[in-house]
Design a protein around this motif. Structure first.
Motif, PDB file in Angstrom:
ATOM      1  N   ASN A  34       0.834  -1.205   0.000  1.00  0.00           N
ATOM      2  CA  ASN A  34       0.000   0.000   0.000  1.00  0.00           C
ATOM      3  C   ASN A  34       0.861   1.245   0.000  1.00  0.00           C
ATOM      4  N   LEU A  35       0.226   2.355  -0.350  1.00  0.00           N
ATOM      5  CA  LEU A  35       0.901   3.651  -0.416  1.00  0.00           C
ATOM      6  C   LEU A  35       0.580   4.517   0.793  1.00  0.00           C
ATOM      7  N   GLY A  36      -0.076   3.920   1.789  1.00  0.00           N
ATOM      8  CA  GLY A  36      -0.394   4.658   3.003  1.00  0.00           C
ATOM      9  C   GLY A  36      -1.697   5.421   2.947  1.00  0.00           C
ATOM     10  N   TYR A  94       3.009   2.804  -9.836  1.00  0.00           N
ATOM     11  CA  TYR A  94       3.816   3.425  -8.784  1.00  0.00           C
ATOM     12  C   TYR A  94       4.983   2.518  -8.404  1.00  0.00           C
ATOM     13  N   ILE A  95       4.691   1.234  -8.218  1.00  0.00           N
ATOM     14  CA  ILE A  95       5.741   0.281  -7.852  1.00  0.00           C
ATOM     15  C   ILE A  95       6.769   0.158  -8.973  1.00  0.00           C
ATOM     16  N   ASP A  96       6.298   0.120 -10.221  1.00  0.00           N
ATOM     17  CA  ASP A  96       7.220   0.064 -11.362  1.00  0.00           C
ATOM     18  C   ASP A  96       8.173   1.254 -11.370  1.00  0.00           C
ATOM     19  N   ALA A  97       7.651   2.425 -11.049  1.00  0.00           N
ATOM     20  CA  ALA A  97       8.458   3.649 -11.103  1.00  0.00           C
ATOM     21  C   ALA A  97       9.367   3.824  -9.890  1.00  0.00           C
ATOM     22  N   PHE A  98       8.858   3.492  -8.696  1.00  0.00           N
ATOM     23  CA  PHE A  98       9.574   3.857  -7.477  1.00  0.00           C
ATOM     24  C   PHE A  98       9.803   2.726  -6.492  1.00  0.00           C
ATOM     25  N   LEU A 100       8.435   0.284  -3.406  1.00  0.00           N
ATOM     26  CA  LEU A 100       7.708   0.663  -2.191  1.00  0.00           C
ATOM     27  C   LEU A 100       8.692   0.779  -1.046  1.00  0.00           C
ATOM     28  N   ASP A 101       8.519   1.807  -0.224  1.00  0.00           N
ATOM     29  CA  ASP A 101       9.341   1.946   0.962  1.00  0.00           C
ATOM     30  C   ASP A 101       8.845   0.959   2.008  1.00  0.00           C
TER      31      ASP A 101
END
Length: 102
Positions: A34-36, A94-98, A100-101
């Protein structure tokens, strides 16, 4: 329908901008990654609309962008929202680009 790229979302996150992030995926998907954002599954988004701000920018996302587009269409049509944006490509983009933290 307004949309936002993952790069634009990342800039918002890093700048500390005041916006709301809504995730319309299912619980198990949210638990996996998740992105929060606030989790409001698509099936409950109309019933839970009171949790979604009408006073600031709101970005809605799902896995790939289809469910979030459906959520936005429903919220705009049934609840009168005008401040919603769809995350293009969803969490997968989003995951492809960055990544996940953790």
């Amino acid at each position: 329908m307004k949309s936002i790229t993952v790069e634009e979302l990342r800039e918002l996150q890093e700048s500390g901008a005041d916006f709301q992030l809504i995730d319309v995926r299912e619980d198990y998907e949210y638990d996996e990654a998740n992105l929060g954002g606030l989790l409001i599954p698509l099936a409950t988004v109309i019933d839970e609309a009171d949790q979604i701000s009408k006073d600031k920018r709101v970005i809605i996302h799902c896995r790939s962008g289809k469910r979030s587009a459906n959520a936005i269409a429903a919220l705009e049509g049934m609840k009168g929202y005008t401040n919603l944006e769809n995350l293009e490509g969803g969490i997968l983009a989003y995951i492809d680009a960055f990544g996940l933290d953790d």
